[in-house]
Each structure stands twice: as structure tokens, then as C-alpha cells.
Design a protein around this motif. Structure first.
Motif, PDB file in Angstrom:
ATOM      1  N   PRO A 210      56.473 -57.956  64.176  1.00 24.25           N
ATOM      2  CA  PRO A 210      55.683 -56.865  63.597  1.00 24.25           C
ATOM      3  C   PRO A 210      55.893 -55.580  64.389  1.00 24.25           C
ATOM      4  O   PRO A 210      56.181 -55.627  65.586  1.00 24.25           O
ATOM      5  CB  PRO A 210      54.241 -57.352  63.733  1.00 24.25           C
ATOM      6  CG  PRO A 210      54.343 -58.834  63.871  1.00 24.25           C
ATOM      7  CD  PRO A 210      55.630 -59.074  64.603  1.00 24.25           C
TER       8      PRO A 210
ATOM      9  N   MET B 282      55.882 -55.246  68.339  1.00 20.91           N
ATOM     10  CA  MET B 282      54.715 -55.924  68.913  1.00 20.91           C
ATOM     11  C   MET B 282      55.155 -57.263  69.472  1.00 20.91           C
ATOM     12  O   MET B 282      55.664 -58.104  68.743  1.00 20.91           O
ATOM     13  CB  MET B 282      53.651 -56.140  67.831  1.00 20.91           C
ATOM     14  CG  MET B 282      53.038 -54.847  67.334  1.00 20.91           C
ATOM     15  SD  MET B 282      51.946 -55.122  65.907  1.00 20.91           S
ATOM     16  CE  MET B 282      50.604 -56.029  66.672  1.00 20.91           C
TER      17      MET B 282
ATOM     18  N   GLU C  36      51.629 -55.733  60.840  1.00 14.55           N
ATOM     19  CA  GLU C  36      51.189 -56.339  62.096  1.00 14.55           C
ATOM     20  C   GLU C  36      51.062 -57.858  62.066  1.00 14.55           C
ATOM     21  O   GLU C  36      50.360 -58.454  62.864  1.00 14.55           O
ATOM     22  CB  GLU C  36      49.864 -55.706  62.557  1.00 14.55           C
ATOM     23  CG  GLU C  36      50.036 -54.226  62.834  1.00 14.55           C
ATOM     24  CD  GLU C  36      48.824 -53.597  63.482  1.00 14.55           C
ATOM     25  OE1 GLU C  36      47.944 -54.342  63.957  1.00 14.55           O
ATOM     26  OE2 GLU C  36      48.775 -52.360  63.517  1.00 14.55           O
ATOM     27  N   LYS C  37      51.738 -58.503  61.103  1.00 17.21           N
ATOM     28  CA  LYS C  37      51.725 -59.967  61.055  1.00 17.21           C
ATOM     29  C   LYS C  37      53.151 -60.469  60.903  1.00 17.21           C
ATOM     30  O   LYS C  37      54.035 -59.754  60.443  1.00 17.21           O
ATOM     31  CB  LYS C  37      50.904 -60.457  59.863  1.00 17.21           C
ATOM     32  CG  LYS C  37      49.428 -60.171  59.992  1.00 17.21           C
ATOM     33  CD  LYS C  37      48.658 -60.841  58.884  1.00 17.21           C
ATOM     34  CE  LYS C  37      47.178 -60.538  59.022  1.00 17.21           C
ATOM     35  NZ  LYS C  37      46.482 -60.599  57.764  1.00 17.21           N
TER      36      LYS C  37
ATOM     37  N   MET D  18      54.462 -51.577  65.381  1.00 16.04           N
ATOM     38  CA  MET D  18      53.361 -50.610  65.404  1.00 16.04           C
ATOM     39  C   MET D  18      53.987 -49.229  65.388  1.00 16.04           C
ATOM     40  O   MET D  18      55.109 -49.047  65.842  1.00 16.04           O
ATOM     41  CB  MET D  18      52.546 -50.744  66.690  1.00 16.04           C
ATOM     42  CG  MET D  18      51.556 -51.868  66.698  1.00 16.04           C
ATOM     43  SD  MET D  18      50.679 -51.896  68.284  1.00 16.04           S
ATOM     44  CE  MET D  18      49.713 -50.399  68.162  1.00 16.04           C
TER      45      MET D  18
ATOM     46  N   ASN E 224      54.276 -50.543  57.936  1.00 14.91           N
ATOM     47  CA  ASN E 224      54.557 -51.950  58.138  1.00 14.91           C
ATOM     48  C   ASN E 224      55.853 -52.180  58.923  1.00 14.91           C
ATOM     49  O   ASN E 224      55.817 -52.550  60.091  1.00 14.91           O
ATOM     50  CB  ASN E 224      54.615 -52.631  56.767  1.00 14.91           C
ATOM     51  CG  ASN E 224      54.707 -54.127  56.846  1.00 14.91           C
ATOM     52  OD1 ASN E 224      55.069 -54.690  57.874  1.00 14.91           O
ATOM     53  ND2 ASN E 224      54.389 -54.798  55.761  1.00 14.91           N
TER      54      ASN E 224
ATOM     55  N   VAL F 248      50.422 -59.675  69.300  1.00  8.97           N
ATOM     56  CA  VAL F 248      50.128 -59.962  67.893  1.00  8.97           C
ATOM     57  C   VAL F 248      48.855 -60.799  67.818  1.00  8.97           C
ATOM     58  O   VAL F 248      47.999 -60.583  66.975  1.00  8.97           O
ATOM     59  CB  VAL F 248      51.308 -60.729  67.231  1.00  8.97           C
ATOM     60  CG1 VAL F 248      50.946 -61.136  65.821  1.00  8.97           C
ATOM     61  CG2 VAL F 248      52.547 -59.854  67.224  1.00  8.97           C
TER      62      VAL F 248
ATOM     63  N   LYS G 111      44.901 -55.318  69.762  1.00 16.84           N
ATOM     64  CA  LYS G 111      45.905 -54.287  69.962  1.00 16.84           C
ATOM     65  C   LYS G 111      45.603 -53.483  71.215  1.00 16.84           C
ATOM     66  O   LYS G 111      44.455 -53.129  71.463  1.00 16.84           O
ATOM     67  CB  LYS G 111      45.904 -53.323  68.772  1.00 16.84           C
ATOM     68  CG  LYS G 111      46.490 -53.903  67.523  1.00 16.84           C
ATOM     69  CD  LYS G 111      46.693 -52.811  66.523  1.00 16.84           C
ATOM     70  CE  LYS G 111      45.697 -52.942  65.404  1.00 16.84           C
ATOM     71  NZ  LYS G 111      45.685 -51.829  64.497  1.00 16.84           N
TER      72      LYS G 111
END
Length: 164
Positions: A112, A127, A17-18, A114, A66, A132, A136
Motif C-alpha cells: 500500500p 507503507m 492502504e490495504k 501513502m 490509492n 499497515v 499510521k
């Protein structure tokens, strides 16, 4: 006698998520293990001389999913869990990414992803930029968004509560 100093290498760090970022780390095993949080596994999914280094037990440990790996046709064949690194391949060991590969893989993993299960299938949701940074959206929100996209008419039902 040649004394090998622990070499510093430039790697791409990809966290769940980065956005990915470059980092200089030691090429020692302990350093690589520290970055991914466990015993390392190297995967070589690309033609380029690069490796993905991930925690080999990430899925067993239930680490956060990831990014997906796709074949030439864009079909997903695996999901990497937990933080992973993209490193260059030297003659005998891992090396720094070349600037070209750093740029290429930063772009490849830039968005990123999800994950959610829907009818027993894993759904991958890119995302968007603002999500981001913001919190969320809930699964409920995502499902509602999907419903509105699938709605045959362009008329959206008014929400019970309008926030202004």
C-alpha cells in the motif's frame, strides 16, 4: 435462445492502504460500480490483457489516493484514487484474471502507498508491513524520520521524553 446468466468473475480488489485481495463478483455493470463506489472507468495501462476498473469521479469526489501508475522507466504518470479492481479482458467484456495475472498484479500492488504533499509535489511513501497493521505514523513523525535520515552525523538528538 441463449440466456446469459450474470457471470461470476474473479477480480483483484485494491483498496487504499490495504493489501490487494481476490474476490468473486458478478460481471454486471452494477456490481462493478458497487465495488468501486461510483461510475466506472476502465484503464488499460499494461501490455497484459487486463484492465483497471476505477471510479471515474474518485479524484473529483476527493476519494483517498490509492496507488500510482508508472511508465516503463518507473516514472509516475497517474495516481488512482479510491478502490479499484484489476480484471481480465475477455473477447467482448471483462473476465476473470488468469491465476498468473492474479499473482502478478497482487505482487505489483502488494505494498500500500501513502501520499503527502511536500513543496507542491506529491510524495509517494510505500507503507511497510508493520505500519499497515499498526496505526499510521503522523506526518510529523515521518518528517522527523526524514530529518534523522538526512542528518550528516550519526549522532541522534536525545528525545525530551523517552517512553519505555
Amino acid at each position: 435462445t441463449l440466456i446469459m446468466d450474470s457471470e461470476k468473475i474473479n477480480v483483484l480488489v485494491v483498496e487504499p492502504e490495504k493489501k490487494p485481495y481476490m474476490k468473486e463478483i458478478s460481471s454486471e455493470l452494477s456490481s462493478l460500480q458497487h465495488e468501486v463506489g461510483g461510475y466506472i472507468q476502465a484503464v488499460y495501462p499494461y501490455d497484459e490483457p487486463v484492465a483497471i476498473i476505477c471510479d471515474e469521479e474518485a479524484k473529483l469526489k476527493g476519494s483517498e489516493l490509492n496507488r500510482v501508475l508508472r511508465d516503463e522507466d518507473g516514472k509516475i504518470y497517474d495516481v488512482i484514487a479510491g478502490t479499484f479492481l484489476v480484471v481480465g479482458l475477455g473477447e467482448e467484456d471483462f473476465s476473470s484474471l488468469t491465476p498468473e495475472h492474479a499473482k502478478q498484479f497482487k505482487e505489483k500492488f502488494d505494498t500500500p502507498e501513502m501520499f503527502m504533499r511536500l513543496n507542491g509535489k506529491l510524495v509517494v511513501i510505500p507503507m511497510e508491513e508493520e505500519k499497515v497493521k499498526a496505526k499510521k505514523p503522523s506526518v510529523l513523525q515521518k518528517l522527523n524520520d526524514m530529518k534523522t535520515l538526512d542528518a550528516p552525523s550519526a549522532v541522534k538528538k536525545p528525545h525530551a521524553k523517552e517512553e519505555r
